[in-house]
Motif scaffolding. Structure first.
Motif, PDB file in Angstrom:
ATOM      1  N   ALA A  70      37.289  81.859  25.047  1.00 58.28           N
ATOM      2  CA  ALA A  70      35.918  82.051  25.544  1.00 58.28           C
ATOM      3  C   ALA A  70      35.932  82.429  27.023  1.00 58.28           C
ATOM      4  O   ALA A  70      35.223  83.345  27.449  1.00 58.28           O
ATOM      5  N   VAL A  71      36.761  81.739  27.803  1.00 62.78           N
ATOM      6  CA  VAL A  71      36.868  82.051  29.235  1.00 62.78           C
ATOM      7  C   VAL A  71      37.408  83.467  29.431  1.00 62.78           C
ATOM      8  O   VAL A  71      36.903  84.221  30.276  1.00 62.78           O
ATOM      9  N   LEU A  72      38.411  83.843  28.662  1.00 64.38           N
ATOM     10  CA  LEU A  72      38.979  85.191  28.763  1.00 64.38           C
ATOM     11  C   LEU A  72      37.899  86.247  28.533  1.00 64.38           C
ATOM     12  O   LEU A  72      37.772  87.195  29.312  1.00 64.38           O
ATOM     13  N   PHE A  73      37.094  86.079  27.494  1.00 63.68           N
ATOM     14  CA  PHE A  73      36.046  87.061  27.226  1.00 63.68           C
ATOM     15  C   PHE A  73      34.915  86.988  28.255  1.00 63.68           C
ATOM     16  O   PHE A  73      34.287  88.008  28.566  1.00 63.68           O
ATOM     17  N   TRP A  74      34.684  85.820  28.812  1.00 65.93           N
ATOM     18  CA  TRP A  74      33.723  85.691  29.897  1.00 65.93           C
ATOM     19  C   TRP A  74      34.195  86.525  31.086  1.00 65.93           C
ATOM     20  O   TRP A  74      33.420  87.263  31.709  1.00 65.93           O
ATOM     21  N   ILE A  75      35.483  86.422  31.420  1.00 61.45           N
ATOM     22  CA  ILE A  75      36.022  87.171  32.550  1.00 61.45           C
ATOM     23  C   ILE A  75      35.998  88.677  32.261  1.00 61.45           C
ATOM     24  O   ILE A  75      35.711  89.475  33.161  1.00 61.45           O
ATOM     25  N   ILE A  76      36.277  89.074  31.023  1.00 58.21           N
ATOM     26  CA  ILE A  76      36.195  90.492  30.670  1.00 58.21           C
ATOM     27  C   ILE A  76      34.774  90.995  30.892  1.00 58.21           C
ATOM     28  O   ILE A  76      34.564  92.064  31.487  1.00 58.21           O
ATOM     29  N   ALA A  77      33.786  90.225  30.445  1.00 54.13           N
ATOM     30  CA  ALA A  77      32.388  90.609  30.649  1.00 54.13           C
ATOM     31  C   ALA A  77      32.057  90.655  32.140  1.00 54.13           C
ATOM     32  O   ALA A  77      31.415  91.596  32.623  1.00 54.13           O
ATOM     33  N   ASN A  78      32.512  89.653  32.859  1.00 57.69           N
ATOM     34  CA  ASN A  78      32.263  89.547  34.290  1.00 57.69           C
ATOM     35  C   ASN A  78      32.865  90.736  35.045  1.00 57.69           C
ATOM     36  O   ASN A  78      32.212  91.333  35.901  1.00 57.69           O
ATOM     37  N   CYS A  79      34.092  91.101  34.710  1.00 53.94           N
ATOM     38  CA  CYS A  79      34.747  92.247  35.351  1.00 53.94           C
ATOM     39  C   CYS A  79      34.027  93.546  35.008  1.00 53.94           C
ATOM     40  O   CYS A  79      33.855  94.414  35.876  1.00 53.94           O
ATOM     41  N   SER A  80      33.614  93.680  33.770  1.00 58.95           N
ATOM     42  CA  SER A  80      32.886  94.882  33.346  1.00 58.95           C
ATOM     43  C   SER A  80      31.586  95.017  34.128  1.00 58.95           C
ATOM     44  O   SER A  80      31.252  96.106  34.610  1.00 58.95           O
ATOM     45  N   TRP A  81      30.873  93.941  34.253  1.00 62.25           N
ATOM     46  CA  TRP A  81      29.611  93.942  34.981  1.00 62.25           C
ATOM     47  C   TRP A  81      29.843  94.334  36.437  1.00 62.25           C
ATOM     48  O   TRP A  81      29.107  95.131  37.020  1.00 62.25           O
ATOM     49  N   THR A  89      26.199 102.440  37.934  1.00 62.84           N
ATOM     50  CA  THR A  89      25.827 103.016  36.645  1.00 62.84           C
ATOM     51  C   THR A  89      24.381 102.637  36.334  1.00 62.84           C
ATOM     52  O   THR A  89      23.858 101.673  36.903  1.00 62.84           O
ATOM     53  N   PRO A  90      23.742 103.352  35.446  1.00 65.10           N
ATOM     54  CA  PRO A  90      22.367 102.975  35.080  1.00 65.10           C
ATOM     55  C   PRO A  90      22.310 101.528  34.576  1.00 65.10           C
ATOM     56  O   PRO A  90      23.240 101.036  33.941  1.00 65.10           O
ATOM     57  N   ASP A  91      21.213 100.862  34.899  1.00 65.34           N
ATOM     58  CA  ASP A  91      21.063  99.434  34.578  1.00 65.34           C
ATOM     59  C   ASP A  91      21.279  99.097  33.110  1.00 65.34           C
ATOM     60  O   ASP A  91      21.784  98.025  32.790  1.00 65.34           O
ATOM     61  N   HIS A  92      20.911  99.987  32.214  1.00 65.30           N
ATOM     62  CA  HIS A  92      21.011  99.641  30.794  1.00 65.30           C
ATOM     63  C   HIS A  92      22.460  99.470  30.323  1.00 65.30           C
ATOM     64  O   HIS A  92      22.700  98.821  29.323  1.00 65.30           O
ATOM     65  N   TYR A  93      23.436 100.018  31.063  1.00 66.43           N
ATOM     66  CA  TYR A  93      24.844  99.812  30.686  1.00 66.43           C
ATOM     67  C   TYR A  93      25.258  98.352  30.834  1.00 66.43           C
ATOM     68  O   TYR A  93      26.175  97.885  30.166  1.00 66.43           O
ATOM     69  N   ARG A  94      24.572  97.649  31.710  1.00 63.51           N
ATOM     70  CA  ARG A  94      24.879  96.234  31.941  1.00 63.51           C
ATOM     71  C   ARG A  94      24.756  95.433  30.651  1.00 63.51           C
ATOM     72  O   ARG A  94      25.471  94.457  30.437  1.00 63.51           O
ATOM     73  N   TYR A  95      23.870  95.849  29.767  1.00 62.92           N
ATOM     74  CA  TYR A  95      23.661  95.101  28.524  1.00 62.92           C
ATOM     75  C   TYR A  95      24.888  95.125  27.616  1.00 62.92           C
ATOM     76  O   TYR A  95      25.040  94.256  26.770  1.00 62.92           O
ATOM     77  N   TYR A  96      25.767  96.091  27.801  1.00 61.40           N
ATOM     78  CA  TYR A  96      26.996  96.130  27.006  1.00 61.40           C
ATOM     79  C   TYR A  96      27.940  94.972  27.342  1.00 61.40           C
ATOM     80  O   TYR A  96      28.806  94.619  26.549  1.00 61.40           O
TER      81      TYR A  96
END
Length: 119
Positions: A70-81, A89-96
Motif C-alpha cells: 500500500a505504501v509503495l503504491f501511495w508513493i507511486i501516486a505521490n511521485c506521479s502527482w 499538465t492540465p489539472d484533469h491528469y491529476r485524477y489518474y
C-alpha cells in the motif's frame, strides 16, 4: 508483569532502511513543496527503490507485506502527482493518480477483509 501478548520486532538492518526511506520521502516532498524540480525528480528513484526493497524484505510477514505494498503504491501516486505538477499538465491528469492510490487501498482492504479473517 509478564504478558502473553506476542511481540513483533523488526531486524535492526530493516529499521535503518525504513528510517532512510523516511529521509528520502521527506526530501522528495520538500522539493515538491519548494518547487525544486531537479531534486524532486532525482529523489523519485531512491524513494521508490527503497520502498520496493522494504516491500521485498517483508514479503514473508503478511501484515507487513500488504501494508508496504500500500505504501509503495501511495508513493507511486505521490511521485506521479508531483511530476504532473512540476510539468504543469492540465489539472484533469491529476485524477489518474487515483489509480495507484486505489491499488494501495485494495491491498489494505484485502488484508483486513480477507487475510486477517483467515487467522
Amino acid at each position: 508483569m509478564a504478558s502473553n501478548t506476542p511481540m513483533y520486532s523488526i531486524p535492526e538492518r530493516f529499521r535503518r532502511i525504513e528510517n532512510l526511506h523516511i529521509v528520502f520521502w521527506l526530501l522528495k516532498d520538500m522539493s515538491w513543496a519548494l518547487l525544486w524540480k531537479p531534486i524532486g525528480m532525482f529523489m523519485i528513484v531512491p524513494t521508490l527503490t527503497v520502498a520496493v526493497l522494504i516491500t521485498y524484505q517483508t514479503r514473508k510477514i503478511k501484515s507487513e507485506l500488504f501494508h508496504n505494498l500500500a505504501v509503495l503504491f501511495w508513493i507511486i501516486a505521490n511521485c506521479s502527482w508531483m511530476v504532473l505538477e512540476f510539468y504543469e499538465t492540465p489539472d484533469h491528469y491529476r485524477y489518474y493518480t487515483a489509480i495507484p492510490f486505489g491499488i494501495g487501498m485494495f491491498f489494505i482492504a484485502w488484508f483486513y477483509l480477507v487475510e486477517l479473517r483467515k487467522n
